[in-house]
Design a protein around this motif. Structure first.
Motif, PDB file in Angstrom:
ATOM      1  N   ALA A  81     -13.471  64.555 -83.729  1.00 36.54           N
ATOM      2  CA  ALA A  81     -13.527  65.974 -84.102  1.00 36.54           C
ATOM      3  C   ALA A  81     -13.600  66.173 -85.612  1.00 36.54           C
ATOM      4  N   ALA A  82     -12.854  65.384 -86.371  1.00 37.42           N
ATOM      5  CA  ALA A  82     -12.867  65.528 -87.832  1.00 37.42           C
ATOM      6  C   ALA A  82     -14.249  65.197 -88.400  1.00 37.42           C
ATOM      7  N   GLU A  83     -14.898  64.153 -87.866  1.00 36.28           N
ATOM      8  CA  GLU A  83     -16.235  63.791 -88.328  1.00 36.28           C
ATOM      9  C   GLU A  83     -17.254  64.857 -87.936  1.00 36.28           C
ATOM     10  N   LYS A  84     -17.128  65.380 -86.708  1.00 38.01           N
ATOM     11  CA  LYS A  84     -18.025  66.458 -86.268  1.00 38.01           C
ATOM     12  C   LYS A  84     -17.885  67.668 -87.189  1.00 38.01           C
ATOM     13  N   ALA A  85     -16.647  67.975 -87.576  1.00 39.22           N
ATOM     14  CA  ALA A  85     -16.409  69.112 -88.469  1.00 39.22           C
ATOM     15  C   ALA A  85     -17.083  68.911 -89.829  1.00 39.22           C
ATOM     16  N   LYS A  86     -17.254  67.650 -90.235  1.00 37.68           N
ATOM     17  CA  LYS A  86     -17.937  67.338 -91.495  1.00 37.68           C
ATOM     18  C   LYS A  86     -19.452  67.314 -91.334  1.00 37.68           C
ATOM     19  N   GLY A  87     -19.933  67.516 -90.109  1.00 37.26           N
ATOM     20  CA  GLY A  87     -21.369  67.557 -89.861  1.00 37.26           C
ATOM     21  C   GLY A  87     -21.983  66.242 -89.398  1.00 37.26           C
ATOM     22  N   VAL A  88     -21.169  65.235 -89.122  1.00 35.72           N
ATOM     23  CA  VAL A  88     -21.705  63.954 -88.648  1.00 35.72           C
ATOM     24  C   VAL A  88     -22.300  64.151 -87.256  1.00 35.72           C
ATOM     25  N   VAL A  89     -23.541  63.706 -87.090  1.00 31.64           N
ATOM     26  CA  VAL A  89     -24.232  63.847 -85.807  1.00 31.64           C
ATOM     27  C   VAL A  89     -24.507  62.513 -85.124  1.00 31.64           C
ATOM     28  N   THR A  90     -24.508  61.431 -85.880  1.00 36.41           N
ATOM     29  CA  THR A  90     -24.758  60.095 -85.321  1.00 36.41           C
ATOM     30  C   THR A  90     -23.936  59.084 -86.103  1.00 36.41           C
ATOM     31  N   GLN A  91     -23.352  58.127 -85.375  1.00 32.18           N
ATOM     32  CA  GLN A  91     -22.686  56.995 -86.024  1.00 32.18           C
ATOM     33  C   GLN A  91     -23.090  55.716 -85.305  1.00 32.18           C
ATOM     34  N   VAL A  92     -23.399  54.708 -86.116  1.00 33.15           N
ATOM     35  CA  VAL A  92     -23.810  53.410 -85.594  1.00 33.15           C
ATOM     36  C   VAL A  92     -23.057  52.332 -86.371  1.00 33.15           C
ATOM     37  N   VAL A  93     -22.460  51.394 -85.650  1.00 37.05           N
ATOM     38  CA  VAL A  93     -21.847  50.246 -86.299  1.00 37.05           C
ATOM     39  C   VAL A  93     -22.840  49.088 -86.180  1.00 37.05           C
ATOM     40  N   ALA A  94     -22.876  48.233 -87.197  1.00 38.93           N
ATOM     41  CA  ALA A  94     -23.786  47.087 -87.186  1.00 38.93           C
ATOM     42  C   ALA A  94     -23.104  45.874 -87.795  1.00 38.93           C
ATOM     43  N   ALA A  95     -23.538  44.707 -87.343  1.00 42.20           N
ATOM     44  CA  ALA A  95     -23.036  43.437 -87.864  1.00 42.20           C
ATOM     45  C   ALA A  95     -24.219  42.612 -88.343  1.00 42.20           C
ATOM     46  N   MET A  96     -24.066  41.973 -89.504  1.00 42.86           N
ATOM     47  CA  MET A  96     -25.127  41.161 -90.094  1.00 42.86           C
ATOM     48  C   MET A  96     -24.559  39.801 -90.489  1.00 42.86           C
ATOM     49  N   THR A  97     -25.333  38.759 -90.252  1.00 41.44           N
ATOM     50  CA  THR A  97     -24.980  37.426 -90.731  1.00 41.44           C
ATOM     51  C   THR A  97     -26.025  36.988 -91.746  1.00 41.44           C
ATOM     52  N   PHE A  98     -25.648  36.002 -92.556  1.00 38.29           N
ATOM     53  CA  PHE A  98     -26.543  35.486 -93.586  1.00 38.29           C
ATOM     54  C   PHE A  98     -25.973  34.161 -94.069  1.00 38.29           C
ATOM     55  N   ALA A  99     -26.751  33.451 -94.857  1.00 32.12           N
ATOM     56  CA  ALA A  99     -26.304  32.165 -95.406  1.00 32.12           C
ATOM     57  C   ALA A  99     -26.553  32.150 -96.903  1.00 32.12           C
ATOM     58  N   GLY A 100     -25.575  31.673 -97.633  1.00 32.13           N
ATOM     59  CA  GLY A 100     -25.729  31.514 -99.077  1.00 32.13           C
ATOM     60  C   GLY A 100     -26.669  30.362 -99.387  1.00 32.13           C
ATOM     61  N   ARG A 101     -26.939  30.205-100.666  1.00 33.53           N
ATOM     62  CA  ARG A 101     -27.812  29.116-101.110  1.00 33.53           C
ATOM     63  C   ARG A 101     -27.082  28.329-102.176  1.00 33.53           C
ATOM     64  N   ASN A 102     -27.212  27.035-102.097  1.00 30.26           N
ATOM     65  CA  ASN A 102     -26.652  26.162-103.117  1.00 30.26           C
ATOM     66  C   ASN A 102     -27.626  26.065-104.289  1.00 30.26           C
ATOM     67  N   PRO A 103     -27.132  25.692-105.470  1.00 34.87           N
ATOM     68  CA  PRO A 103     -28.018  25.588-106.642  1.00 34.87           C
ATOM     69  C   PRO A 103     -29.252  24.711-106.415  1.00 34.87           C
ATOM     70  N   ASP A 104     -29.144  23.722-105.509  1.00 34.85           N
ATOM     71  CA  ASP A 104     -30.300  22.861-105.236  1.00 34.85           C
ATOM     72  C   ASP A 104     -31.261  23.475-104.222  1.00 34.85           C
ATOM     73  N   GLY A 105     -30.956  24.708-103.747  1.00 34.85           N
ATOM     74  CA  GLY A 105     -31.831  25.386-102.797  1.00 34.85           C
ATOM     75  C   GLY A 105     -31.457  25.183-101.346  1.00 34.85           C
TER      76      GLY A 105
END
Length: 134
Positions: free
Chosen positions: A75-99
């Motif tokens: 209700a509080a978010e609706k009162a602020k005008g929020v009409v859509t909410q989506v949660v997402a998860a992302m993975t990734f890998a770092g890089r070492n100096p040698d690539g």
């Protein structure tokens, strides 16, 4: 609480958005979300500790959005005008100096849409397959 029907609807909308070039369509509750996810990826690359070592200007690689799911709007978010909410998860890998592949990382984000567009805030970790809360 995530409803299976909402997850299925989001998946269909996201596939539709990706295949249609994600046109700005008021009837599409996720219109513009793909652009926000790209901005999130850019922020992760610039700020996440796993991406600190840069190789040819890039700090991470293998970015994958593992899940996206609609969230209940209270209700509080609706009162602020929020009409859509989506949660997402992302993975990734770092890089070492040698690539070579470095430390793995993950990030979780809550995207909220109102009349002014999308905003994002960090989310608590979620299940990488379903986006359900842990």
């Amino acid at each position: 609480m995530i409803r299976p029907a909402a997850v299925a609807a989001l998946a269909a909308l996201l596939v539709s958005a990706c295949s249609s070039g994600e046109k700005a369509d008021a009837s599409n509750p996720t219109a513009g979300l793909d652009s926000e996810i790209l901005a999130w990826r850019t922020a992760v690359e610039a700020e996440h500790p796993a991406c600190a070592s840069k190789v040819e200007g890039k700090g991470c690689q293998d970015f994958q959005v593992m899940c996206k799911a609609y969230q209940e709007i209270d209700a509080a978010e609706k009162a602020k005008g929020v009409v859509t909410q989506v949660v997402a998860a992302m993975t990734f890998a770092g890089r070492n100096p040698d690539g070579s592949t470095g430390k793995s990382g993950s990030s979780f984000m809550l995207f909220s849409k109102d009349a002014n567009g999308w905003t994002r805030t960090e989310s608590k970790p979620v299940n990488m397959s379903s986006c359900a809360p842990l």
